[in-house]
Design a protein around this motif. Structure first.
Motif, short mmCIF file in Angstrom:
data_model
loop_
_atom_site.label_atom_id
_atom_site.label_comp_id
_atom_site.label_asym_id
_atom_site.label_seq_id
_atom_site.Cartn_x
_atom_site.Cartn_y
_atom_site.Cartn_z
N ALA A 50 0.83 -1.21 0.00
CA ALA A 50 0.00 0.00 0.00
C ALA A 50 0.87 1.26 0.00
O ALA A 50 0.52 2.25 -0.66
CB ALA A 50 -0.93 0.00 1.22
N VAL A 51 2.00 1.23 0.69
CA VAL A 51 2.92 2.37 0.67
C VAL A 51 3.42 2.59 -0.75
O VAL A 51 3.47 3.73 -1.25
CB VAL A 51 4.09 2.14 1.64
CG1 VAL A 51 5.21 3.15 1.43
CG2 VAL A 51 3.61 2.18 3.08
N GLY A 52 3.78 1.51 -1.45
CA GLY A 52 4.24 1.64 -2.82
C GLY A 52 3.16 2.16 -3.75
O GLY A 52 3.43 3.01 -4.62
N ALA A 106 3.11 5.70 -5.95
CA ALA A 106 2.89 5.74 -7.39
C ALA A 106 1.68 6.61 -7.75
O ALA A 106 1.72 7.35 -8.74
CB ALA A 106 2.71 4.33 -7.94
N VAL A 107 0.63 6.55 -6.96
CA VAL A 107 -0.54 7.39 -7.23
C VAL A 107 -0.20 8.87 -7.06
O VAL A 107 -0.59 9.71 -7.88
CB VAL A 107 -1.72 6.98 -6.30
CG1 VAL A 107 -2.83 8.01 -6.32
CG2 VAL A 107 -2.26 5.62 -6.71
N LEU A 108 0.55 9.18 -6.01
CA LEU A 108 0.96 10.57 -5.81
C LEU A 108 1.90 11.04 -6.93
O LEU A 108 1.81 12.19 -7.37
CB LEU A 108 1.61 10.75 -4.44
CG LEU A 108 0.68 10.56 -3.24
CD1 LEU A 108 1.45 10.70 -1.94
CD2 LEU A 108 -0.49 11.52 -3.29
N LEU A 150 -1.22 17.52 -8.17
CA LEU A 150 -0.93 17.19 -6.78
C LEU A 150 -1.00 18.44 -5.91
O LEU A 150 -0.25 19.39 -6.10
CB LEU A 150 0.46 16.56 -6.67
CG LEU A 150 0.84 15.99 -5.31
CD1 LEU A 150 -0.07 14.82 -4.97
CD2 LEU A 150 2.28 15.56 -5.29
N THR A 151 -1.93 18.42 -4.98
CA THR A 151 -2.10 19.51 -4.02
C THR A 151 -2.13 18.90 -2.63
O THR A 151 -2.28 17.68 -2.49
CB THR A 151 -3.40 20.28 -4.28
OG1 THR A 151 -4.51 19.37 -4.09
CG2 THR A 151 -3.45 20.86 -5.69
N PRO A 152 -2.00 19.71 -1.59
CA PRO A 152 -2.11 19.15 -0.24
C PRO A 152 -3.43 18.44 0.02
O PRO A 152 -3.48 17.43 0.73
CB PRO A 152 -1.95 20.38 0.67
CG PRO A 152 -1.11 21.31 -0.14
CD PRO A 152 -1.55 21.10 -1.56
N ALA A 153 -4.51 18.93 -0.55
CA ALA A 153 -5.81 18.28 -0.38
C ALA A 153 -5.83 16.90 -1.04
O ALA A 153 -6.37 15.94 -0.47
CB ALA A 153 -6.92 19.14 -0.95
N VAL A 154 -5.22 16.78 -2.21
CA VAL A 154 -5.16 15.49 -2.90
C VAL A 154 -4.31 14.51 -2.10
O VAL A 154 -4.66 13.33 -1.97
CB VAL A 154 -4.63 15.67 -4.34
CG1 VAL A 154 -4.32 14.34 -4.99
CG2 VAL A 154 -5.62 16.45 -5.17
N ILE A 155 -3.19 15.00 -1.56
CA ILE A 155 -2.34 14.14 -0.73
C ILE A 155 -3.11 13.65 0.49
O ILE A 155 -3.11 12.45 0.81
CB ILE A 155 -1.07 14.90 -0.29
CG1 ILE A 155 -0.20 15.22 -1.49
CG2 ILE A 155 -0.29 14.10 0.74
CD1 ILE A 155 0.95 16.15 -1.18
N PHE A 156 -3.81 14.56 1.16
CA PHE A 156 -4.57 14.20 2.35
C PHE A 156 -5.66 13.19 2.03
O PHE A 156 -5.84 12.20 2.76
CB PHE A 156 -5.18 15.46 2.97
CG PHE A 156 -5.97 15.20 4.21
CD1 PHE A 156 -5.34 14.89 5.40
CD2 PHE A 156 -7.35 15.24 4.17
CE1 PHE A 156 -6.07 14.64 6.55
CE2 PHE A 156 -8.10 14.99 5.31
CZ PHE A 156 -7.45 14.69 6.50
N MET A 157 -6.40 13.40 0.95
CA MET A 157 -7.48 12.47 0.60
C MET A 157 -6.94 11.11 0.16
O MET A 157 -7.50 10.07 0.51
CB MET A 157 -8.36 13.08 -0.48
CG MET A 157 -9.22 14.21 0.02
SD MET A 157 -10.43 14.80 -1.17
CE MET A 157 -9.39 15.52 -2.44
N THR A 158 -5.85 11.09 -0.59
CA THR A 158 -5.29 9.82 -1.05
C THR A 158 -4.76 9.01 0.12
O THR A 158 -5.08 7.82 0.27
CB THR A 158 -4.17 10.08 -2.07
OG1 THR A 158 -4.69 10.85 -3.15
CG2 THR A 158 -3.61 8.77 -2.60
N VAL A 159 -3.94 9.63 0.94
CA VAL A 159 -3.37 8.92 2.09
C VAL A 159 -4.48 8.54 3.06
O VAL A 159 -4.49 7.43 3.60
CB VAL A 159 -2.28 9.77 2.76
CG1 VAL A 159 -1.81 9.15 4.06
CG2 VAL A 159 -1.10 9.96 1.81
#
Length: 133
Positions: A79-81, A85-87, A96-105
């Motif tokens: 899942a880390v990998g 890759a998604v990011l 890629l924005t902070p909101a996208v990072i937060f929602m993906t993680v």
């Protein structure tokens, strides 16, 4: 301790081989479609290999039974990998924005929490059926 060393060896092999292949891919090939697919695969294997020993150590350190659940370690390192890759995919598309990072993680953390609860419930059900027999 032997199982932790096997995670260390496997993680180092995955990380070193995929890092070497990533360096070769970035320096020697043009960024066309097949190379991008290979790049995402290599990013997944690199981050999976890098996370395997760390997650194995965390499981051994913080587990109440000093036992490493190998299925959970492999699933979480994969899942880390995939998250990496998604990011990266979002960054290539300049989305890629902070909101996208937060929602993906956050989405991957929620999926992992649900899978962990399911594993714990399955283990408790197996223990109860063993005690009844």
């Amino acid at each position: 301790m032997r199982r932790l060393s096997s995670f260390l060896v496997l993680g180092l092999v995955l990380a070193v081989l995929s890092a070497y292949a990533l360096v070769w891919l970035v320096t020697e090939r043009l960024p066309e479609l097949p190379e991008r697919g290979l790049m995402y695969f290599l990013v997944i294997t690199f981050f999976t290999g890098a996370a395997l020993p760390l997650l194995g150590w965390l499981y051994r350190t913080f587990s109440p039974t000093d036992e490493i659940d190998s299925v959970s370690v492999v699933r979480e390192s994969l899942a880390v990998g995939i998250v990496a890759a998604v990011l990266l995919w979002f960054q290539v598309g300049r989305a890629l924005t902070p909101a996208v990072i937060f929602m993906t993680v956050g989405g991957f953390v929620m999926i992992e929490l649900l899978l962990r609860m399911s594993d714990l419930l399955d283990r408790n059900n197996v223990k109860e059926t063993d005690e009844e027999d």
